[in-house]
Design a protein around this motif. Structure first.
Motif, short mmCIF file in Angstrom:
data_model
loop_
_atom_site.label_atom_id
_atom_site.label_comp_id
_atom_site.label_asym_id
_atom_site.label_seq_id
_atom_site.Cartn_x
_atom_site.Cartn_y
_atom_site.Cartn_z
N ILE A 152 6.82 -14.49 7.28
CA ILE A 152 5.45 -14.90 7.37
C ILE A 152 4.70 -14.29 8.58
CG2 ILE A 152 3.98 -16.75 7.80
CD1 ILE A 152 5.68 -18.33 6.02
N GLY A 153 5.53 -14.25 9.82
CA GLY A 153 4.80 -13.66 11.01
C GLY A 153 4.49 -12.07 10.83
N ILE A 154 5.49 -11.62 10.22
CA ILE A 154 5.31 -9.91 10.01
C ILE A 154 4.18 -9.62 9.24
CG2 ILE A 154 6.39 -7.68 9.15
CD1 ILE A 154 9.20 -8.96 10.38
N ALA A 155 4.24 -10.25 7.85
CA ALA A 155 3.19 -10.15 6.93
C ALA A 155 1.75 -10.84 7.56
CB ALA A 155 3.23 -10.96 5.78
N GLY A 156 1.68 -11.76 8.41
CA GLY A 156 0.28 -12.22 9.02
C GLY A 156 -0.04 -10.91 10.10
N THR A 157 0.83 -10.22 10.55
CA THR A 157 0.40 -9.04 11.51
C THR A 157 -0.22 -8.04 10.42
OG1 THR A 157 2.14 -7.77 11.36
CG2 THR A 157 2.17 -9.36 13.47
N GLY A 158 0.48 -7.78 9.38
CA GLY A 158 -0.27 -6.99 8.38
C GLY A 158 -1.57 -7.30 7.80
N LEU A 159 -1.62 -8.48 7.62
CA LEU A 159 -3.03 -9.26 7.34
C LEU A 159 -4.07 -8.85 8.47
CD1 LEU A 159 -1.95 -12.51 5.78
CD2 LEU A 159 -3.19 -10.93 4.80
N THR A 160 -3.55 -8.92 9.58
CA THR A 160 -4.89 -8.82 10.57
C THR A 160 -5.11 -7.08 10.74
OG1 THR A 160 -3.69 -10.78 11.92
CG2 THR A 160 -5.12 -8.99 13.09
N VAL A 161 -4.29 -6.36 10.48
CA VAL A 161 -4.50 -4.87 10.87
C VAL A 161 -5.54 -4.71 9.45
CG1 VAL A 161 -3.41 -2.65 10.42
CG2 VAL A 161 -2.48 -4.45 12.06
N MET B 159 -14.73 5.00 0.38
CA MET B 159 -14.06 4.09 -0.95
C MET B 159 -12.69 4.14 -1.18
SD MET B 159 -16.90 2.62 -1.35
CE MET B 159 -16.61 1.81 -2.78
N SER B 160 -12.00 5.29 -1.10
CA SER B 160 -10.66 5.39 -1.17
C SER B 160 -10.02 4.58 -0.03
CB SER B 160 -10.18 6.94 -0.83
OG SER B 160 -10.78 7.71 -2.12
N GLN B 161 -10.39 4.81 1.20
CA GLN B 161 -9.67 3.84 2.15
C GLN B 161 -10.08 2.51 2.11
OE1 GLN B 161 -7.99 5.09 5.15
NE2 GLN B 161 -8.23 7.14 4.08
N LEU B 162 -11.05 2.12 1.36
CA LEU B 162 -11.31 0.55 1.18
C LEU B 162 -10.32 -0.20 0.16
CD1 LEU B 162 -13.41 -1.78 1.61
CD2 LEU B 162 -14.44 -0.88 -0.34
N ILE B 163 -10.05 0.95 -0.89
CA ILE B 163 -9.21 0.47 -1.87
C ILE B 163 -7.58 0.12 -1.17
CG2 ILE B 163 -7.96 0.95 -3.95
CD1 ILE B 163 -10.54 2.51 -4.96
N LEU B 164 -7.23 1.27 -0.41
CA LEU B 164 -6.02 1.30 0.29
C LEU B 164 -6.16 -0.04 1.05
CD1 LEU B 164 -5.67 4.73 1.26
CD2 LEU B 164 -4.06 3.51 -0.45
N ALA B 165 -6.93 -0.37 1.94
CA ALA B 165 -6.97 -1.33 2.84
C ALA B 165 -6.88 -2.71 2.04
CB ALA B 165 -8.12 -1.42 3.95
N GLN B 166 -7.60 -2.82 1.12
CA GLN B 166 -7.76 -3.98 0.26
C GLN B 166 -6.52 -4.20 -0.47
OE1 GLN B 166 -10.44 -3.60 -3.07
NE2 GLN B 166 -10.43 -5.87 -3.35
N ARG B 167 -5.86 -3.33 -0.90
CA ARG B 167 -4.63 -3.73 -1.53
C ARG B 167 -3.33 -4.07 -0.49
NH1 ARG B 167 -4.83 0.93 -6.46
NH2 ARG B 167 -6.38 -0.46 -7.51
N GLY B 168 -3.59 -3.27 0.65
CA GLY B 168 -2.49 -3.53 1.48
C GLY B 168 -2.64 -5.02 2.04
N TYR B 169 -4.18 -5.65 2.25
CA TYR B 169 -4.22 -6.92 2.59
C TYR B 169 -3.71 -7.95 1.59
CZ TYR B 169 -6.93 -11.07 4.33
OH TYR B 169 -7.17 -12.22 4.55
N GLU B 170 -3.89 -7.55 0.13
CA GLU B 170 -3.51 -8.31 -0.86
C GLU B 170 -2.14 -8.36 -1.00
OE1 GLU B 170 -5.12 -6.37 -4.19
OE2 GLU B 170 -7.01 -7.43 -3.77
N ALA B 171 -1.29 -7.19 -0.66
CA ALA B 171 0.32 -7.23 -0.48
C ALA B 171 0.78 -8.12 0.55
CB ALA B 171 0.72 -5.85 -0.36
N SER B 172 0.14 -8.02 1.73
CA SER B 172 0.46 -8.81 2.83
C SER B 172 0.52 -10.32 2.76
CB SER B 172 -0.40 -8.55 4.08
OG SER B 172 0.13 -7.37 4.52
N ALA B 173 -0.90 -10.50 1.87
CA ALA B 173 -1.20 -12.07 1.58
C ALA B 173 0.01 -12.53 0.56
CB ALA B 173 -2.53 -12.33 0.93
N ALA B 174 0.36 -11.79 -0.37
CA ALA B 174 1.47 -11.99 -1.58
C ALA B 174 2.63 -12.47 -0.94
CB ALA B 174 1.56 -10.82 -2.33
N VAL B 175 3.07 -11.62 0.30
CA VAL B 175 4.36 -11.81 1.12
C VAL B 175 4.05 -13.11 1.77
CG1 VAL B 175 5.70 -11.07 2.99
CG2 VAL B 175 4.93 -9.13 1.25
N VAL B 176 3.20 -13.47 2.18
CA VAL B 176 2.98 -14.79 2.82
C VAL B 176 3.25 -15.78 1.97
CG1 VAL B 176 1.50 -16.37 3.93
CG2 VAL B 176 1.57 -14.00 4.95
#
Length: 130
Positions: free
Chosen positions: A6-15, A97-114
């Motif tokens: 949870i802590g590691i994924a939380g750092t990913g959410l913040t980034v 827009m490409s960066q936006l998609i990457l960042a959004q998917r990364g955020y979603e992946a970190s949220a799923a890990v949490v």
């Protein structure tokens, strides 16, 4: 140690949230004009580092892009100089827009890990109660 996931994924959410904020600023200012004697809006880049004292990733800072931007001939623009030029940021909207998609998917992946880690920890607590 039990809640490291949870802590590691939380750092990913913040980034990823900070990355999304920077991209939002870039997209919002892609058409921001400035006089040629001033600086153009400077694109934001989020700098990320691995945690040295604790696991995860952290925002190390924000780097700014080129203040020169690009000159566009728009003689009817209120900020145009004597030659009819206006300064715009040198931001590629397609790249943003490409960066936006990457960042959004990364955020979603970190949220799923949490979420999955929370479910796993709850299941482990239930086993301990039985």
């Amino acid at each position: 140690m039990t809640f490291d996931a949870i802590g590691i994924a939380g750092t990913g959410l913040t980034v990823h949230r900070k990355w999304l904020d920077a991209i939002s600023d870039n997209i919002a200012n892609v058409n921001t004009a400035a006089a040629t004697d001033g600086a153009a809006f400077q694109q934001r880049y989020v700098l990320v580092e691995n945690g040295s004292d604790s696991p995860g990733v952290f925002v190390a800072g924000v780097e700014l892009g080129d203040a020169e931007g690009r000159l566009v001939h728009q003689p009817d623009h209120p900020l145009a100089d004597a030659d009819g030029y206006v300064r715009y940021p040198d931001i590629d909207l397609g790249d943003q827009m490409s960066q936006l998609i990457l960042a959004q998917r990364g955020y979603e992946a970190s949220a799923a890990v949490v979420d999955r880690a929370k479910t796993t920890y709850e299941a482990a607590l239930q086993i301990g109660r039985s």
